[in-house]
Design an enzyme around this catalytic site. Structure first.
Site, PDB file in Angstrom:
ATOM      1  N   GLU A 253      10.312  -2.606  -2.304  1.00 43.47           N
ATOM      2  CA  GLU A 253      10.262  -3.167  -0.963  1.00 43.47           C
ATOM      3  C   GLU A 253      10.346  -4.708  -0.981  1.00 43.47           C
ATOM      4  O   GLU A 253       9.581  -5.358  -1.695  1.00 43.47           O
ATOM      5  CB  GLU A 253       8.973  -2.704  -0.258  1.00 43.47           C
ATOM      6  CG  GLU A 253       8.780  -3.227   1.147  1.00 43.47           C
ATOM      7  CD  GLU A 253       9.912  -2.888   2.106  1.00 43.47           C
ATOM      8  OE1 GLU A 253      10.395  -1.746   2.073  1.00 43.47           O
ATOM      9  OE2 GLU A 253      10.322  -3.782   2.871  1.00 43.47           O
TER      10      GLU A 253
ATOM     11  N   THR B  13      15.462  -0.939   4.892  1.00 43.88           N
ATOM     12  CA  THR B  13      15.347   0.001   3.754  1.00 43.88           C
ATOM     13  C   THR B  13      16.358   1.144   3.885  1.00 43.88           C
ATOM     14  O   THR B  13      17.007   1.527   2.905  1.00 43.88           O
ATOM     15  CB  THR B  13      13.942   0.628   3.668  1.00 43.88           C
ATOM     16  OG1 THR B  13      12.968  -0.398   3.767  1.00 43.88           O
ATOM     17  CG2 THR B  13      13.757   1.370   2.355  1.00 43.88           C
TER      18      THR B  13
ATOM     19  N   HIS C 273       5.463  -5.079   1.844  1.00 45.99           N
ATOM     20  CA  HIS C 273       6.136  -5.125   3.148  1.00 45.99           C
ATOM     21  C   HIS C 273       5.488  -6.217   3.994  1.00 45.99           C
ATOM     22  O   HIS C 273       4.266  -6.379   3.960  1.00 45.99           O
ATOM     23  CB  HIS C 273       6.020  -3.762   3.840  1.00 45.99           C
ATOM     24  CG  HIS C 273       6.957  -3.596   5.006  1.00 45.99           C
ATOM     25  ND1 HIS C 273       6.803  -4.290   6.182  1.00 45.99           N
ATOM     26  CD2 HIS C 273       8.067  -2.835   5.147  1.00 45.99           C
ATOM     27  CE1 HIS C 273       7.784  -3.953   7.013  1.00 45.99           C
ATOM     28  NE2 HIS C 273       8.560  -3.071   6.411  1.00 45.99           N
TER      29      HIS C 273
ATOM     30  N   ASP D   7      15.295  -3.715  -2.121  1.00 41.05           N
ATOM     31  CA  ASP D   7      16.019  -3.124  -0.985  1.00 41.05           C
ATOM     32  C   ASP D   7      16.663  -4.173  -0.066  1.00 41.05           C
ATOM     33  O   ASP D   7      17.761  -3.979   0.435  1.00 41.05           O
ATOM     34  CB  ASP D   7      15.128  -2.132  -0.199  1.00 41.05           C
ATOM     35  CG  ASP D   7      13.916  -2.761   0.476  1.00 41.05           C
ATOM     36  OD1 ASP D   7      13.594  -3.942   0.207  1.00 41.05           O
ATOM     37  OD2 ASP D   7      13.263  -2.048   1.281  1.00 41.05           O
TER      38      ASP D   7
END
Ligand code: GP9
Ligand code: MN
Length: 413
Positions: free
Chosen positions: A38, A80, A195, A254
């Protein structure tokens, strides 16, 4: 009808590059473990904050892996999910919206579907609500056998932070799922802790935040460091379970974690002004490919997420010559040094094109547009063709019958 697809097929097949004979099939029948990191950008690799390494584990792991230092994310608003789309299909995501939501009813020829013809079990693992990004629907379209989502994990208040389950716990429980799967498998694990807004419990903070007046940038580093630790523990568990030597491990970022809004602080951290040129260079994400028994190597080929599908299939010994894909095998000797981002920016061996300006890659200075000209047309063509495939659901004309014949090694028209 299918005539539009025929034109596109001609274009992509003309650009096909033969795989390196030494690499083709080198991982035949091995498991594929894809790890989506992430919001992890490449600038954290071999970089320190407050004198401490941000990714100590990855800095070691890249030494025994193929490490691609010029690998760009190509995602748009689908974040993502766009990266997942790129990796499985080798098509570009859309300029607006997320294809996972807008075109989940299309026919695609994604790698999970293809790998069924080679005896693979395919799964995605992510400890979030199954309908997030419409994954439960889209994964069926892409041909996944199984989605291990929130319901397949034991999630508690204690093992959660921010968006959900902590990466260390996620990996730990995922190993059990991997163990249960039929072999060989193609499994994608999607991390979550790093995140935005990069929340972390005190006990998981292994390094101190950066110190500036920008909270987002400050807290990015400890959460990246945490995911690095989670990866270290995961790799050890794979070894303990005897999965390590039977698996190709592919770790990639990502998309960006620090948006352009933070360029001022990023400039302070990196000690240089973040021009539109540098902004593009910040779109690099890590790509690490670990193949059991192979020595490590840093590879500087210019590449993007779109290139992963042919790379993976070729490593497994699957031909892709007849496939409709925009990427090229990363190990192919004569691949074109170029990658195209979803907003039309692109990167070549010597140039970066961004916001209608052509930059010299060595100096980072703007130069005459004519140097970028040949690629401007190519960029436009590719995005248009890829969009046409998605909006027109054109891969339905490349029907199941052709797909099966192709993957039996029979020729198709
Ligand atoms: C959510 C996770 C994060 O399930 O994939 O999504 P993002 O906001 O990065 O697209
Ligand atoms: Mn993400």
């Amino acid at each position: 009808d299918g005539s539009e697809l025929a034109e596109i097929a001609n274009y992509v097949r003309a650009g096909f590059k033969e795989p390196d004979k030494k690499m083709f099939g080198i991982a035949k029948n091995k498991n594929i473990i894809l790890i989506s990191m992430e919001s992890t950008q490449n600038f954290v690799i071999n970089q320190k904050v407050n004198g401490q390494e941000i990714t100590p584990f990855l800095n070691e792991f890249i030494k025994e892996s193929f490490y691609f230092e010029n690998f760009y994310h190509q995602t748009g608003q689908g974040k993502t999910s766009d990266s997942e789309f790129l990796v499985d299909n080798s098509l570009y995501p859309l300029s607006r919206g997320a294809v996972f939501f807008t075109h989940a009813g299309n026919q695609f020829k994604a790698s999970p579907e293809i790998l069924h013809y080679y005896g693979y079990f395919t799964a995605s693992l992510h400890a979030n609500n199954k309908s997030f990004w419409n994954r439960d629907i889209m994964y069926k379209t892409l041909g996944y056998d199984r989605y291990y989502s929130l319901a397949d994990y034991h999630v508690t208040e204690k093992n959660s932070v921010g968006w959900g389950m902590k990466d260390i716990d996620f990996f730990q429980q995922s190993v059990r799922h991997l163990n249960e799967m039929p072999k060989p498998f193609y499994a994608k694990l999607i991390t979550l802790t790093n995140h935005f807004p990069f929340e972390l419990d005190e006990e998981d903070q292994l390094i101190e935040p950066y110190t500036s007046n920008n909270k987002t940038v400050n807290h990015y580093f400890p959460t990246v460091r945490y995911t690095d630790e989670a990866l270290k523990l995961f790799i050890q568990q794979l070894k303990d379970q005897g999965l390590y030597n039977d698996s190709v491990i592919i770790i990639y970022g990502d998309h960006y974690g620090i948006s352009e809004n933070h360029n001022k602080t990023m400039g302070e951290f990196l000690g240089k002004e973040i021009t539109p040129f540098e902004s593009i260079q910040l779109q690099r994400v890590p790509l690490i490919i670990h193949i059991p028994g192979m020595k490590g190597q840093t590879v500087s080929t210019v590449a993007g997420q779109i290139d992963l599908r042919p790379t993976i299939l070729h490593l497994l010994g699957v031909e892709t010559k007849a496939d409709i894909q925009f990427g090229t095998d990363l190990f192919s000797k004569d691949r074109l040094q170029w990658t195209l981002l979803r907003d039309g920016s692109f990167i070549t061996q010597d140039h970066v094109f961004a916001k209608d300006v052509c930059y010299d890659k060595t100096t980072g200075e703007p130069i005459e547009k004519r140097f970028c000209m040949p690629y401007i047309k190519k960029a436009k063509t590719e995005l248009e063709y890829s969009d046409k495939i998605i909006y027109g659901d054109l891969l339905r004309f490349y029907n199941k019958h052709d797909l099966v014949r192709n993957h039996r090694g029979e020729s198709i028209d």
